[in-house]
Motif scaffolding. Structure first.
Motif, short mmCIF file in Angstrom:
data_model
loop_
_atom_site.label_atom_id
_atom_site.label_comp_id
_atom_site.label_asym_id
_atom_site.label_seq_id
_atom_site.Cartn_x
_atom_site.Cartn_y
_atom_site.Cartn_z
N VAL A 165 20.18 11.97 97.97
CA VAL A 165 21.32 11.85 98.89
C VAL A 165 21.95 13.22 99.09
O VAL A 165 22.22 13.94 98.13
CB VAL A 165 22.36 10.87 98.32
CG1 VAL A 165 23.51 10.67 99.31
CG2 VAL A 165 21.72 9.53 97.97
N VAL A 166 22.17 13.59 100.37
CA VAL A 166 22.76 14.90 100.65
C VAL A 166 23.47 14.85 102.00
O VAL A 166 23.02 14.17 102.93
CB VAL A 166 21.68 16.00 100.61
CG1 VAL A 166 20.67 15.84 101.73
CG2 VAL A 166 22.29 17.39 100.63
N TRP A 167 24.60 15.57 102.11
CA TRP A 167 25.42 15.57 103.32
C TRP A 167 25.12 16.77 104.20
O TRP A 167 24.74 17.84 103.73
CB TRP A 167 26.91 15.62 102.95
CG TRP A 167 27.40 14.37 102.34
CD1 TRP A 167 27.41 14.05 101.00
CD2 TRP A 167 27.94 13.23 103.01
NE1 TRP A 167 27.91 12.79 100.82
CE2 TRP A 167 28.25 12.26 102.03
CE3 TRP A 167 28.18 12.94 104.36
CZ2 TRP A 167 28.80 11.03 102.35
CZ3 TRP A 167 28.73 11.71 104.68
CH2 TRP A 167 29.03 10.77 103.69
N PHE A 168 25.31 16.59 105.50
CA PHE A 168 25.36 17.71 106.44
C PHE A 168 26.67 18.46 106.23
O PHE A 168 27.71 17.84 105.93
CB PHE A 168 25.30 17.20 107.88
CG PHE A 168 23.94 16.75 108.34
CD1 PHE A 168 23.25 17.46 109.31
CD2 PHE A 168 23.36 15.60 107.81
CE1 PHE A 168 22.00 17.03 109.75
CE2 PHE A 168 22.12 15.17 108.25
CZ PHE A 168 21.43 15.89 109.21
N PRO A 169 26.70 19.77 106.44
CA PRO A 169 27.93 20.54 106.18
C PRO A 169 28.93 20.53 107.33
O PRO A 169 30.06 20.99 107.16
CB PRO A 169 27.41 21.95 105.95
CG PRO A 169 26.15 22.01 106.77
CD PRO A 169 25.54 20.64 106.68
N GLU A 170 28.52 20.03 108.50
CA GLU A 170 29.39 20.05 109.67
C GLU A 170 29.43 18.68 110.33
O GLU A 170 28.57 17.82 110.10
CB GLU A 170 28.88 21.06 110.71
CG GLU A 170 28.79 22.49 110.21
CD GLU A 170 28.15 23.42 111.25
OE1 GLU A 170 27.94 22.96 112.40
OE2 GLU A 170 27.84 24.56 110.89
N VAL A 171 30.43 18.48 111.16
CA VAL A 171 30.53 17.25 111.94
C VAL A 171 29.40 17.22 112.97
O VAL A 171 29.10 18.24 113.61
CB VAL A 171 31.90 17.18 112.64
CG1 VAL A 171 31.97 16.02 113.62
CG2 VAL A 171 33.01 17.06 111.59
N VAL A 172 28.78 16.05 113.12
CA VAL A 172 27.69 15.85 114.08
C VAL A 172 27.97 14.57 114.86
O VAL A 172 28.77 13.73 114.43
CB VAL A 172 26.32 15.75 113.37
CG1 VAL A 172 26.01 17.03 112.62
CG2 VAL A 172 26.28 14.55 112.45
N PRO A 173 27.31 14.37 115.99
CA PRO A 173 27.49 13.10 116.71
C PRO A 173 26.73 11.98 115.99
O PRO A 173 25.59 12.15 115.56
CB PRO A 173 26.86 13.38 118.09
CG PRO A 173 26.58 14.84 118.14
CD PRO A 173 26.46 15.31 116.73
#
Length: 290
Positions: free
Chosen positions: A95-103
Protein backbone atom coordinates in the motif's frame (compact mmCIF):
# COMPACT_ATOMS: atom_id res chain seq x y z
CA UNK A 1 26.20 7.01 -3.40
CA UNK A 2 24.61 6.74 0.09
CA UNK A 3 26.01 3.89 2.15
CA UNK A 4 25.54 2.81 5.73
CA UNK A 5 22.63 3.01 8.15
CA UNK A 6 22.54 4.51 11.64
CA UNK A 7 19.74 2.95 13.65
CA UNK A 8 17.94 5.29 16.04
CA UNK A 9 15.31 2.96 17.47
CA UNK A 10 11.73 2.13 16.55
CA UNK A 11 8.93 4.49 15.58
CA UNK A 12 6.16 1.86 15.68
CA UNK A 13 5.90 -1.64 17.15
CA UNK A 14 2.96 -4.09 17.14
CA UNK A 15 1.45 -2.70 20.32
CA UNK A 16 -2.20 -2.58 19.24
CA UNK A 17 -4.51 -5.59 19.38
CA UNK A 18 -5.23 -5.42 15.67
CA UNK A 19 -1.48 -5.65 14.99
CA UNK A 20 -1.18 -8.94 16.90
CA UNK A 21 -2.56 -12.42 16.28
CA UNK A 22 -2.58 -15.54 18.40
CA UNK A 23 0.83 -16.65 17.13
CA UNK A 24 2.07 -13.62 15.20
CA UNK A 25 2.50 -9.86 15.38
CA UNK A 26 3.62 -7.35 12.82
CA UNK A 27 4.14 -3.73 11.88
CA UNK A 28 5.68 -4.53 8.52
CA UNK A 29 6.61 -3.18 5.09
CA UNK A 30 6.41 0.55 5.96
CA UNK A 31 6.46 3.05 3.10
CA UNK A 32 6.24 6.80 3.60
CA UNK A 33 4.93 9.51 1.30
CA UNK A 34 5.53 13.21 1.89
CA UNK A 35 2.24 14.99 1.09
CA UNK A 36 2.80 18.78 1.14
CA UNK A 37 -0.91 19.63 0.86
CA UNK A 38 -1.92 17.75 4.03
CA UNK A 39 -1.76 19.68 7.29
CA UNK A 40 -0.48 23.17 7.96
CA UNK A 41 3.04 22.41 6.75
CA UNK A 42 2.71 19.02 5.05
CA UNK A 43 2.47 15.51 6.45
CA UNK A 44 4.39 12.27 6.10
CA UNK A 45 1.89 9.45 5.54
CA UNK A 46 3.14 5.98 6.40
CA UNK A 47 1.41 2.88 5.12
CA UNK A 48 2.28 -0.39 6.77
CA UNK A 49 1.02 -3.95 7.05
CA UNK A 50 -0.58 -4.76 10.39
CA UNK A 51 -0.11 -8.51 10.59
CA UNK A 52 -2.82 -9.25 13.13
CA UNK A 53 -5.62 -11.75 13.85
CA UNK A 54 -6.96 -11.71 10.28
CA UNK A 55 -3.63 -11.76 8.49
CA UNK A 56 -1.95 -8.88 6.63
CA UNK A 57 -4.09 -5.72 6.65
CA UNK A 58 -3.11 -2.16 5.65
CA UNK A 59 -2.84 0.55 8.28
CA UNK A 60 -1.80 4.20 8.40
CA UNK A 61 0.26 6.49 10.61
CA UNK A 62 1.20 10.15 10.15
CA UNK A 63 4.07 12.39 11.23
CA UNK A 64 5.40 15.89 10.69
CA UNK A 65 9.01 15.10 11.68
CA UNK A 66 9.56 11.40 10.79
CA UNK A 67 10.34 10.65 14.46
CA UNK A 68 6.99 10.91 16.20
CA UNK A 69 4.13 9.00 14.58
CA UNK A 70 0.41 8.92 15.26
CA UNK A 71 -1.64 5.92 14.19
CA UNK A 72 -4.73 6.67 12.15
CA UNK A 73 -5.71 2.99 12.42
CA UNK A 74 -6.56 0.17 10.03
CA UNK A 75 -7.64 1.04 6.49
CA UNK A 76 -11.35 0.37 5.96
CA UNK A 77 -12.13 0.08 2.26
CA UNK A 78 -15.56 1.53 1.48
CA UNK A 79 -18.14 -1.00 0.30
CA UNK A 80 -18.61 -0.88 -3.47
CA UNK A 81 -21.75 -2.70 -4.71
CA UNK A 82 -20.47 -3.40 -8.23
CA UNK A 83 -17.65 -5.55 -6.81
CA UNK A 84 -20.17 -7.81 -5.08
CA UNK A 85 -17.79 -8.22 -2.14
CA UNK A 86 -16.17 -6.33 0.73
CA UNK A 87 -12.45 -5.72 0.21
CA UNK A 88 -11.98 -5.64 3.98
CA UNK A 89 -12.53 -9.42 4.08
CA UNK A 90 -9.24 -10.08 2.28
CA UNK A 91 -5.53 -9.76 3.09
CA UNK A 92 -3.98 -6.70 1.48
CA UNK A 93 -0.41 -5.44 1.09
CA UNK A 94 1.90 -3.16 -0.93
CA UNK A 95 0.00 0.00 0.00
CA UNK A 96 1.38 3.40 -0.98
CA UNK A 97 -0.01 6.92 -1.56
CA UNK A 98 0.49 9.40 -4.37
CA UNK A 99 2.19 12.57 -3.07
CA UNK A 100 -0.16 15.02 -4.82
CA UNK A 101 -3.86 15.49 -5.43
CA UNK A 102 -5.06 13.71 -8.59
CA UNK A 103 -8.45 13.40 -10.30
CA UNK A 104 -10.55 10.42 -9.22
CA UNK A 105 -12.61 8.55 -11.88
CA UNK A 106 -15.30 11.25 -11.62
CA UNK A 107 -12.82 14.12 -11.83
CA UNK A 108 -13.02 14.95 -8.10
CA UNK A 109 -9.67 16.16 -6.65
CA UNK A 110 -8.49 13.26 -4.49
CA UNK A 111 -5.61 11.49 -2.85
CA UNK A 112 -5.00 8.15 -4.55
CA UNK A 113 -3.66 5.01 -2.90
CA UNK A 114 -2.31 1.83 -4.47
CA UNK A 115 -2.81 -1.55 -2.83
CA UNK A 116 -2.82 -5.27 -3.58
CA UNK A 117 -5.74 -7.37 -2.29
CA UNK A 118 -5.25 -11.13 -2.26
CA UNK A 119 -8.19 -13.44 -2.84
CA UNK A 120 -6.89 -16.69 -1.31
CA UNK A 121 -8.52 -16.88 2.12
CA UNK A 122 -6.63 -20.09 2.84
CA UNK A 123 -3.99 -17.87 4.47
CA UNK A 124 -6.28 -17.09 7.38
CA UNK A 125 -8.96 -19.79 7.08
CA UNK A 126 -7.42 -23.18 6.21
CA UNK A 127 -9.55 -25.02 3.68
CA UNK A 128 -10.99 -21.83 2.18
CA UNK A 129 -10.37 -21.09 -1.50
CA UNK A 130 -10.21 -17.96 -3.62
CA UNK A 131 -13.20 -15.61 -3.72
CA UNK A 132 -12.95 -13.25 -6.69
CA UNK A 133 -14.93 -9.99 -6.81
CA UNK A 134 -17.41 -9.41 -9.59
CA UNK A 135 -15.66 -8.56 -12.84
CA UNK A 136 -12.32 -10.06 -11.74
CA UNK A 137 -11.39 -13.28 -13.56
CA UNK A 138 -7.69 -13.58 -12.63
CA UNK A 139 -6.94 -14.81 -9.11
CA UNK A 140 -3.31 -13.62 -9.20
CA UNK A 141 -2.57 -10.59 -6.98
CA UNK A 142 -2.41 -7.33 -8.93
CA UNK A 143 -2.24 -3.59 -8.25
CA UNK A 144 -5.48 -1.75 -7.39
CA UNK A 145 -6.12 1.97 -6.95
CA UNK A 146 -8.59 3.69 -4.62
CA UNK A 147 -9.32 7.32 -3.72
CA UNK A 148 -10.11 9.68 -0.85
CA UNK A 149 -11.57 13.09 -1.65
CA UNK A 150 -8.91 15.75 -1.00
CA UNK A 151 -11.28 18.11 0.81
CA UNK A 152 -12.27 15.40 3.30
CA UNK A 153 -8.65 14.41 4.04
CA UNK A 154 -7.54 18.02 4.40
CA UNK A 155 -10.33 18.61 6.91
CA UNK A 156 -9.66 15.39 8.86
CA UNK A 157 -6.64 13.13 8.29
CA UNK A 158 -8.61 10.10 9.47
CA UNK A 159 -10.51 10.25 6.17
CA UNK A 160 -7.41 8.65 4.62
CA UNK A 161 -8.37 5.38 6.29
CA UNK A 162 -11.60 5.17 4.24
CA UNK A 163 -10.67 4.90 0.53
CA UNK A 164 -13.38 4.42 -2.09
CA UNK A 165 -13.90 4.05 -5.86
CA UNK A 166 -11.73 0.93 -6.07
CA UNK A 167 -10.58 -0.45 -9.41
CA UNK A 168 -7.87 -2.64 -10.91
CA UNK A 169 -4.82 -0.68 -12.08
CA UNK A 170 -2.60 -3.46 -13.45
CA UNK A 171 -2.34 -7.25 -13.44
CA UNK A 172 0.63 -9.54 -14.15
CA UNK A 173 1.36 -9.33 -17.86
CA UNK A 174 4.98 -10.23 -18.63
CA UNK A 175 7.19 -13.20 -17.85
CA UNK A 176 8.93 -11.62 -14.84
CA UNK A 177 5.49 -10.90 -13.28
CA UNK A 178 3.90 -14.30 -13.90
CA UNK A 179 2.97 -14.99 -10.26
CA UNK A 180 2.00 -11.54 -8.95
CA UNK A 181 2.87 -7.83 -8.98
CA UNK A 182 2.79 -5.10 -6.35
CA UNK A 183 3.54 -1.40 -5.99
CA UNK A 184 6.94 -0.19 -4.86
CA UNK A 185 7.81 3.38 -3.81
CA UNK A 186 5.33 6.26 -3.97
CA UNK A 187 4.73 7.26 -7.60
CA UNK A 188 6.97 10.09 -8.83
CA UNK A 189 5.66 12.85 -11.09
CA UNK A 190 7.68 13.08 -14.31
CA UNK A 191 7.05 15.02 -17.51
CA UNK A 192 5.10 12.17 -19.12
CA UNK A 193 2.90 11.29 -16.13
CA UNK A 194 3.39 9.27 -12.94
CA UNK A 195 6.36 6.90 -12.75
CA UNK A 196 5.57 3.82 -10.66
CA UNK A 197 8.26 1.30 -9.82
CA UNK A 198 6.80 -2.10 -8.99
CA UNK A 199 7.93 -5.63 -8.26
CA UNK A 200 7.10 -8.69 -10.31
CA UNK A 201 7.32 -12.22 -8.96
CA UNK A 202 7.81 -15.62 -10.58
CA UNK A 203 8.07 -19.04 -8.97
CA UNK A 204 6.01 -21.01 -6.47
CA UNK A 205 4.37 -20.02 -3.17
CA UNK A 206 3.20 -23.00 -1.08
CA UNK A 207 0.02 -22.85 1.01
CA UNK A 208 0.20 -20.71 4.13
CA UNK A 209 2.15 -17.52 4.75
CA UNK A 210 5.74 -18.39 5.54
CA UNK A 211 8.00 -16.39 3.22
CA UNK A 212 10.98 -18.63 3.99
CA UNK A 213 9.26 -21.57 2.25
CA UNK A 214 8.67 -19.71 -1.00
CA UNK A 215 10.57 -20.62 -4.16
CA UNK A 216 10.35 -17.28 -5.93
CA UNK A 217 12.26 -14.52 -7.67
CA UNK A 218 11.39 -10.83 -7.24
CA UNK A 219 12.45 -8.29 -9.88
CA UNK A 220 11.77 -4.57 -10.36
CA UNK A 221 9.82 -3.08 -13.25
CA UNK A 222 8.19 0.26 -14.03
CA UNK A 223 4.89 1.70 -15.24
CA UNK A 224 3.90 5.13 -16.50
CA UNK A 225 0.46 6.28 -15.35
CA UNK A 226 -1.75 8.91 -16.99
CA UNK A 227 -1.57 12.23 -15.05
CA UNK A 228 -5.21 12.97 -15.90
CA UNK A 229 -6.39 9.48 -14.92
CA UNK A 230 -3.81 7.64 -12.77
CA UNK A 231 -5.85 4.42 -13.01
CA UNK A 232 -4.77 4.23 -16.67
CA UNK A 233 -1.40 2.68 -17.54
CA UNK A 234 0.26 4.45 -20.48
CA UNK A 235 3.30 2.19 -20.72
CA UNK A 236 5.16 -0.50 -18.75
CA UNK A 237 8.41 -2.40 -18.99
CA UNK A 238 8.22 -5.84 -20.57
CA UNK A 239 11.58 -6.79 -19.04
CA UNK A 240 12.74 -6.08 -15.48
CA UNK A 241 14.87 -3.03 -14.74
CA UNK A 242 16.63 -4.94 -11.97
CA UNK A 243 16.77 -8.65 -11.19
CA UNK A 244 18.58 -10.59 -8.46
CA UNK A 245 22.20 -10.76 -9.62
CA UNK A 246 24.55 -10.08 -6.70
CA UNK A 247 25.20 -12.48 -3.83
CA UNK A 248 23.31 -10.20 -1.44
CA UNK A 249 20.27 -10.27 -3.75
CA UNK A 250 20.40 -14.02 -4.29
CA UNK A 251 20.91 -15.27 -0.72
CA UNK A 252 19.08 -14.19 2.43
CA UNK A 253 15.91 -14.72 4.45
CA UNK A 254 13.99 -14.99 1.18
CA UNK A 255 16.46 -15.63 -1.62
CA UNK A 256 16.37 -13.98 -5.06
CA UNK A 257 14.67 -10.72 -4.10
CA UNK A 258 14.99 -7.19 -5.51
CA UNK A 259 12.18 -5.21 -3.88
CA UNK A 260 12.10 -1.41 -4.46
CA UNK A 261 10.38 0.61 -1.71
CA UNK A 262 11.76 4.17 -1.80
CA UNK A 263 12.97 6.82 -4.25
CA UNK A 264 14.98 9.71 -2.88
CA UNK A 265 17.02 12.57 -4.33
CA UNK A 266 20.37 13.07 -2.57
CA UNK A 267 22.65 15.93 -3.66
CA UNK A 268 20.86 16.17 -7.00
CA UNK A 269 21.05 12.46 -7.75
CA UNK A 270 18.00 10.18 -7.65
CA UNK A 271 18.40 6.82 -5.91
CA UNK A 272 16.19 3.78 -5.48
CA UNK A 273 16.41 1.99 -2.15
CA UNK A 274 15.43 -1.65 -2.30
CA UNK A 275 15.30 -4.84 -0.26
CA UNK A 276 17.97 -7.45 -0.98
CA UNK A 277 16.77 -11.00 -0.27
CA UNK A 278 14.79 -9.69 2.73
CA UNK A 279 18.07 -9.34 4.61
CA UNK A 280 19.82 -6.12 3.52
CA UNK A 281 19.10 -2.70 2.03
CA UNK A 282 20.46 -1.93 -1.42
CA UNK A 283 20.67 1.33 -3.34
CA UNK A 284 20.78 1.95 -7.09
CA UNK A 285 21.08 5.11 -9.15
CA UNK A 286 17.96 6.02 -11.13
CA UNK A 287 19.01 7.69 -14.36
CA UNK A 288 17.05 10.07 -16.60
CA UNK A 289 14.16 10.58 -14.17
CA UNK A 290 13.42 14.02 -15.55
Amino acid sequence: MPTGVRRRGEVLAPDEGWERGAANAGVEDPRTTWVPSLGAAGTHVMTYVAYGPLGPKPALAVSTDLEHWTRLGPVQMAYQPDLDTDLNLFPNKDVVWFPEVVPDPDGVPSYAVLHRPMWDLGWIRPGETTHLPAGVDDERPGIWISYVEAAAAQADLSALTRPRKHRVLAMPEFDFEALKIGAGPPPVRVAEGWLLLHHGVVGYVPPGFDPTTQQVSYAAGAMLLDPEDPSRVLARTSEPLMSPETDDERTGVVSNVVFPTAIEEVDGVTYVFYGMADAKIGVARLERLR
